[in-house]
Motif scaffolding. Structure first.
Motif, short mmCIF file in Angstrom:
data_model
loop_
_atom_site.label_atom_id
_atom_site.label_comp_id
_atom_site.label_asym_id
_atom_site.label_seq_id
_atom_site.Cartn_x
_atom_site.Cartn_y
_atom_site.Cartn_z
N VAL A 92 0.87 -1.18 0.00
CA VAL A 92 0.00 0.00 0.00
C VAL A 92 0.90 1.22 0.00
O VAL A 92 1.86 1.29 0.77
CB VAL A 92 -0.94 0.00 1.23
N VAL A 93 0.62 2.16 -0.90
CA VAL A 93 1.37 3.41 -0.89
C VAL A 93 0.37 4.54 -0.63
O VAL A 93 -0.71 4.57 -1.19
CB VAL A 93 2.18 3.61 -2.21
N ALA A 143 8.70 -13.70 0.74
CA ALA A 143 9.47 -13.24 -0.43
C ALA A 143 10.89 -12.98 0.04
O ALA A 143 11.13 -12.82 1.23
CB ALA A 143 8.86 -11.95 -0.98
N SER A 144 11.83 -12.93 -0.94
CA SER A 144 13.22 -12.66 -0.55
C SER A 144 13.39 -11.15 -0.37
O SER A 144 12.62 -10.35 -0.93
CB SER A 144 14.16 -13.16 -1.65
N PRO A 145 14.42 -10.73 0.39
CA PRO A 145 14.68 -9.29 0.54
C PRO A 145 14.88 -8.61 -0.81
O PRO A 145 14.45 -7.46 -1.00
CB PRO A 145 15.96 -9.26 1.37
N GLU A 146 15.50 -9.32 -1.78
CA GLU A 146 15.72 -8.74 -3.11
C GLU A 146 14.36 -8.49 -3.80
O GLU A 146 14.15 -7.45 -4.42
CB GLU A 146 16.56 -9.68 -4.00
N GLN A 147 13.47 -9.47 -3.69
CA GLN A 147 12.14 -9.30 -4.32
C GLN A 147 11.39 -8.12 -3.69
O GLN A 147 10.76 -7.33 -4.41
CB GLN A 147 11.31 -10.58 -4.14
N ILE A 148 11.49 -8.01 -2.37
CA ILE A 148 10.77 -6.91 -1.69
C ILE A 148 11.34 -5.57 -2.12
O ILE A 148 10.60 -4.61 -2.35
CB ILE A 148 10.84 -7.10 -0.15
N LYS A 149 12.66 -5.52 -2.29
CA LYS A 149 13.30 -4.25 -2.72
C LYS A 149 12.80 -3.89 -4.12
O LYS A 149 12.45 -2.73 -4.37
CB LYS A 149 14.84 -4.46 -2.69
N ILE A 150 12.75 -4.88 -5.02
CA ILE A 150 12.27 -4.61 -6.38
C ILE A 150 10.83 -4.11 -6.34
O ILE A 150 10.47 -3.13 -6.99
CB ILE A 150 12.38 -5.90 -7.26
N CYS A 151 10.00 -4.78 -5.54
CA CYS A 151 8.58 -4.39 -5.46
C CYS A 151 8.44 -2.97 -4.90
O CYS A 151 7.68 -2.16 -5.44
CB CYS A 151 7.79 -5.36 -4.58
N LYS A 152 9.18 -2.67 -3.83
CA LYS A 152 9.04 -1.34 -3.21
C LYS A 152 9.50 -0.24 -4.17
O LYS A 152 8.90 0.83 -4.24
CB LYS A 152 9.81 -1.27 -1.90
N ASP A 153 10.59 -0.50 -4.91
CA ASP A 153 11.05 0.48 -5.90
C ASP A 153 9.97 0.69 -6.97
O ASP A 153 9.70 1.82 -7.40
CB ASP A 153 12.35 0.02 -6.57
N MET A 154 9.35 -0.42 -7.40
CA MET A 154 8.30 -0.31 -8.42
C MET A 154 7.08 0.44 -7.86
O MET A 154 6.45 1.22 -8.55
CB MET A 154 7.88 -1.69 -8.93
N VAL A 155 6.76 0.18 -6.60
CA VAL A 155 5.60 0.85 -5.97
C VAL A 155 5.78 2.37 -6.04
O VAL A 155 4.85 3.10 -6.41
CB VAL A 155 5.45 0.39 -4.49
N LEU A 156 6.98 2.84 -5.71
CA LEU A 156 7.21 4.29 -5.70
C LEU A 156 7.15 4.87 -7.12
O LEU A 156 6.62 5.97 -7.34
CB LEU A 156 8.54 4.62 -5.03
N LYS A 177 -3.41 0.17 -3.42
CA LYS A 177 -2.92 -1.18 -3.05
C LYS A 177 -2.43 -1.88 -4.31
O LYS A 177 -3.10 -1.87 -5.34
CB LYS A 177 -4.07 -1.98 -2.42
N LEU A 178 -1.23 -2.47 -4.23
CA LEU A 178 -0.66 -3.15 -5.40
C LEU A 178 -0.24 -4.57 -5.04
O LEU A 178 0.16 -4.83 -3.90
CB LEU A 178 0.56 -2.37 -5.90
N GLU A 179 -0.33 -5.45 -6.03
CA GLU A 179 0.15 -6.84 -5.85
C GLU A 179 1.12 -7.16 -6.97
O GLU A 179 0.94 -6.72 -8.11
CB GLU A 179 -1.02 -7.83 -5.91
N PHE A 180 2.13 -7.95 -6.63
CA PHE A 180 3.14 -8.35 -7.61
C PHE A 180 3.26 -9.86 -7.65
O PHE A 180 2.87 -10.56 -6.71
CB PHE A 180 4.51 -7.75 -7.24
N ILE A 193 -5.79 -2.23 -10.90
CA ILE A 193 -5.66 -0.87 -10.33
C ILE A 193 -6.97 -0.18 -10.65
O ILE A 193 -7.28 0.10 -11.81
CB ILE A 193 -4.53 -0.04 -10.99
N SER A 194 -7.77 0.05 -9.63
CA SER A 194 -9.13 0.55 -9.87
C SER A 194 -9.61 1.29 -8.63
O SER A 194 -8.92 1.29 -7.60
CB SER A 194 -10.05 -0.63 -10.14
#
Ligand code: ATP
Length: 201
Positions: A92-93, A143-156, A177-180, A193-194
């Motif tokens: 969630v952002v 999820a792995s820390p790398e996956q979470i980092k990728i997701c958070k960067d994409m979220v922003l 709210k986003l899901e990956f 996204i709605s």
């Protein structure tokens, strides 16, 4: 592309398999839930709106080099997407305080946040999707820390694109709210996204 089997029926959508094991169809229902599905109802043609809005926003994000699961619209309620192994974390952002963050942190609803706040929730209906942090994600092996980092960067990145897009329409993107999920080793934005998954003021 034809629907084959009903793989999963959720609160808002049905996911169908297709003849191509890499692709699934998302069918958008009119069912509406609130307060962690304690309140249920139906809003006429909501599924049509959410399918069309999601398609438009996925296409916008792709134009900004953000990889999504979107392939094409099939009809008013159906979208063809790449099949994902969904990461069971909801991102969630938030740009403006509203809902649970206002309550939790004692902020007035409508207060603009100094910077976007990214939160993670455990995608688990039985537990009511609790708020979790990176340590919880590690302990639960979500999820792995790398996956979470990728997701958070994409979220922003996604948040910036959408804030600007909606601002030009005179709308504030309050939160989202986003899901990956993973598809052939890549992390893609999935789900929808709605107005069901965001607050638009
Ligand atoms: P919630 O998402 O709030 O946990 P739900 O499961 O009821 O609730 P729905 O939107 O009704 O949500 O169901 C759609 C399901 O499909 C979600 O669980 C979502 O994670 C999953 N999903 C979204 N995109 C894909 C995809 N590309 N491949 C496989 N599953 C997907």
């Amino acid at each position: 592309m034809e629907k084959v089997d009903n793989l999963y029926e959720g609160k808002a959508k049905i996911v169908y398999s297709t003849e191509d094991h890499n692709l699934v169809i998302q069918y958008f229902k009119d069912d509406a839930t609130a307060f962690n599905a304690q309140k249920k109802g139906s809003i006429k043609d909501k599924g049509i709106c959410n399918n069309q809005i999601s398609a438009k926003l996925f296409q916008l994000l792709e134009k900004h080099n953000i990889p999504t699961h979107f392939v094409e619209l099939l009809d008013e309620r159906e979208m063809l997407v790449k099949k994902l192994d969904i990461i069971p974390v909801e991102f969630v952002v938030r740009n403006i305080a509203a809902g649970s963050i206002a309550k939790r942190l004692g902020l007035d609803e409508g207060v603009e946040l100094l910077n976007p706040v990214v939160e993670t929730y455990f995608k688990n209906d039985e537990l009511g999707d609790p708020l979790i942090n990176d340590d919880h994600i590690k302990v639960l092996n979500l999820a792995s820390p790398e996956q979470i980092k990728i997701c958070k960067d994409m979220v922003l990145k996604i948040n910036t694109v959408l804030v600007n897009y909606f601002r030009a329409l005179g709308i504030d993107l309050v939160d989202l709210k986003l899901e990956f999920g993973e598809h052939n080793g890549a992390i893609l934005l999935g789900d929808e996204i709605s107005p069901d998954t965001s607050r638009l003021w």
